[in-house]
Scaffold this active site. Structure first.
Site, PDB file in Angstrom:
ATOM      1  N   SER A 250     -38.975  22.415  38.234  1.00 34.79           N
ATOM      2  CA  SER A 250     -40.016  21.406  38.173  1.00 34.79           C
ATOM      3  C   SER A 250     -39.345  20.051  38.137  1.00 34.79           C
ATOM      4  CB  SER A 250     -40.824  21.608  36.895  1.00 34.79           C
ATOM      5  OG  SER A 250     -39.969  21.368  35.793  1.00 34.79           O
ATOM      6  N   LYS A 251     -40.178  19.033  38.027  1.00 34.72           N
ATOM      7  CA  LYS A 251     -39.661  17.669  37.930  1.00 34.72           C
ATOM      8  C   LYS A 251     -38.701  17.526  36.764  1.00 34.72           C
ATOM      9  CE  LYS A 251     -42.673  14.752  40.437  1.00 34.72           C
ATOM     10  NZ  LYS A 251     -43.603  13.698  40.522  1.00 34.72           N
ATOM     11  N   ARG A 252     -38.966  18.277  35.700  1.00 32.14           N
ATOM     12  CA  ARG A 252     -38.119  18.230  34.522  1.00 32.14           C
ATOM     13  C   ARG A 252     -36.656  18.508  34.863  1.00 32.14           C
ATOM     14  NH1 ARG A 252     -40.543  22.284  31.428  1.00 32.14           N
ATOM     15  NH2 ARG A 252     -38.882  23.498  32.318  1.00 32.14           N
ATOM     16  N   ASP A 253     -36.440  19.398  35.840  1.00 34.36           N
ATOM     17  CA  ASP A 253     -35.069  19.717  36.244  1.00 34.36           C
ATOM     18  C   ASP A 253     -34.523  18.682  37.219  1.00 34.36           C
ATOM     19  OD1 ASP A 253     -34.929  22.453  35.032  1.00 34.36           O
ATOM     20  OD2 ASP A 253     -36.654  22.706  36.336  1.00 34.36           O
ATOM     21  N   GLY A 254     -35.348  17.707  37.570  1.00 34.06           N
ATOM     22  CA  GLY A 254     -34.899  16.720  38.553  1.00 34.06           C
ATOM     23  C   GLY A 254     -35.216  17.178  39.973  1.00 34.06           C
TER      24      GLY A 254
END
Ligand code: GLU
Length: 487
Positions: A250-254
């Site tokens: 997800s965005k959390r992982d970049g």
């Protein structure tokens, strides 16, 4: 294309639906297909799966094409748009109907949903009960004549479908698990599996390389190839890409849309290199590889069937390596939009102060992982307006003596003839000796005064590039700051 016209060249494709931006997973599929095509001297094609008109937009098609272009993965033939091929799908659907391999279904979708719910509640497998298959010929005729909208279903007899996946080996599925699935909706539009089979066949695709979330679709597609009597491509299903915590990326992982990587300060060569290693390895310990090396070494045998991990730290490290490999003058042009957008520098400045820019890049390139780091770490080369780092003030602007030492240093600096690394370093060390203090008691406050920060390239190199005038001004300003603070 008829089977006899089929050439032996490798033809692969990606087939994104333009309902989102080019996601990292699709970019990986695109790269693997492209590398496979280049390795075998074949063709890489693009098909836009835009039959779902409500969820497709021309803007998103453009983003997909631009993203592929940015990555250097341009298709070898003009893109194929599914929305322009509805008549072609119809021909194949009619063929399945007329040969009795498929049948019309007039069942009310709401009613089918209800039946499904009930089956679930009773913990029964929910399958279509073939009501319409079992209608009498007379009833079927009547329905057709009445113009009642009908979906089309493929008749899936008892048995099993199997194929040899180029990555996961032999995969099989019993037809007990496969419904008489719908191939055309009641408005005539084909479903995904139907359109894909027709297109992959007509585009002469030899290898379908895509994410393993499509494995179940592949069984249905094979059933369609077989029922239509068409030659099948080979299939290779790529492992999923997971975040470092092993959940969906997800965005959390970049992990973001490909176009965002450019905006975030990544070099496309680094992104391509990083993506190439998401589930594939060259079989040795190489990590930094040029595109030529990737083409040369790429094969599907070394795609790991287990999940790939998206580690943004690795991408950042790799990007730093690519920054160091890039010529300074190329970096200036890559930095141009970031610098101009930051408001720190104008195009004119870059064009007329080329030597300054070359030295700036040379000083910082060893320390930056992203292009944006050049700004966050080197803003002071372009502006006098900055605050002092708070922790730095607590550590280095500690007393009135610091101001006194800086004053003495300022006097020395005013008299330095050639303002270069060597004479600056000599002068500072000499002064420290004279004052009987450690050189660091001059170095750290000077750095904070000149850059507002506590870290950076060698102080004397920073001073030489900033030049005498700016150094004197900024040290004077710091002296004033310290005097006010301890008054
Ligand atoms: N439109 C599908 C997707 O975006 C295509 C999958 C395929 O390659 O067949 O996932």
């Amino acid at each position: 294309m008829s089977d006899s016209n089929r050439v032996s060249e490798v033809r692969v494709r990606i087939a994104p639906s333009p309902s989102g931006f080019l996601h990292i997973g699709t970019a990986r599929a695109a790269l693997f297909n492209w590398l496979f095509a280049r390795h075998h001297g074949g063709k890489f094609l693009l098909r836009i799966e835009d039959t779902d008109i409500q969820r497709s937009s021309t803007e998103m098609v453009k983003t997909i094409i631009d993203s592929l272009k940015w990555l250097g993965l341009e298709p070898d033939e003009p893109p194929v748009y599914q929305s322009q091929r509805l008549n072609i799908y119809k021909k194949y659907i009619d063929k399945l109907l007329s040969s009795g391999k498929a049948y019309r279904c007039w069942c009310d979708p709401e009613m089918l949903k209800q039946k499904q719910k009930q089956a679930m509640a009773e913990k029964r497998q929910s399958r279509y009960d073939r009501t319409c298959y079992h209608l009498s010929e007379k009833e079927k005729e009547k329905n057709i004549k009445s113009g009642k909208p009908a979906a089309v279903r493929l008749y899936v007899p008892e048995g099993e479908t199997a194929f040899d996946d180029l990555i996961s080996g032999n995969l099989r599925r019993n037809h007990k698990e496969i419904d008489d699935f719908i191939i055309a909706r009641s408005d005539g539009r084909p479903v995904y599996n139907m359109a894909v089979v027709v297109d992959d066949y007509e585009m002469g695709i030899t290898h379908v390389i895509r994410g393993n979330d499509h494995i179940f679709n592949t069984f249905n597609q094979i059933l369609l190839y077989d029922n239509l009597g068409l030659a099948k491509p080979q299939f290779a299903h790529l492992p999923l890409i997971l975040g470092t915590d092993r959940s969906k990326i997800s965005k959390r992982d970049g992990a973001v849309a490909v176009t965002d990587y450019a905006k975030m300060g990544y070099l496309k060569e680094a992104v391509v290199n990083f993506i190439a290693l998401l589930g594939w390895s060259p079989g040795d310990d190489r990590e930094i590889m040029t595109i030529e090396e990737l083409i040369e070494s790429f094969n599907l045998d070394r795609v790991h069937p287990t999940n790939a991990i998206f580690d943004i730290n690795k991408l950042n490290w790799m990007n730093g390596e690519y920054i160091r490999k890039t010529e300074d003058y190329v970096l200036i042009d890559l930095l141009r939009p970031f610098l101009v957008e930051s408001g720190l520098v104008t195009q004119l400045f870059i064009n007329t102060r080329w030597d300054y820019m070359m030295k700036f890049v040379g000083l910082l390139k060893g320390r930056c992982r992203l292009l944006t780091d050049f700004i966050s770490q080197g803003f002071y080369f372009f502006t006098d307006e900055f605050d002092y780092d708070e922790k730095g003030v607590k550590k280095h602007f500690v007393s009135i003596e610091v101001a006194e030492n800086l004053e003495k240093w300022l006097c020395v600096l005013k008299n330095i003839e050639s303002f270069n690394v060597e004479s600056l370093e000599n002068a500072l060390r000499k002064l420290a000796e004279k004052l009987e203090i450690k050189a660091s008691l001059l170095i750290h406050p000077t750095r904070l005064a000149l850059t507002g920060t506590t870290k950076g390239p060698s102080l004397f190199e920073v001073m030489e590039l900033l030049g005498k005038e700016k150094c004197l001004l900024r040290i004077e300003k710091a002296i004033e700051y310290i005097r006010t603070k301890y008054k």
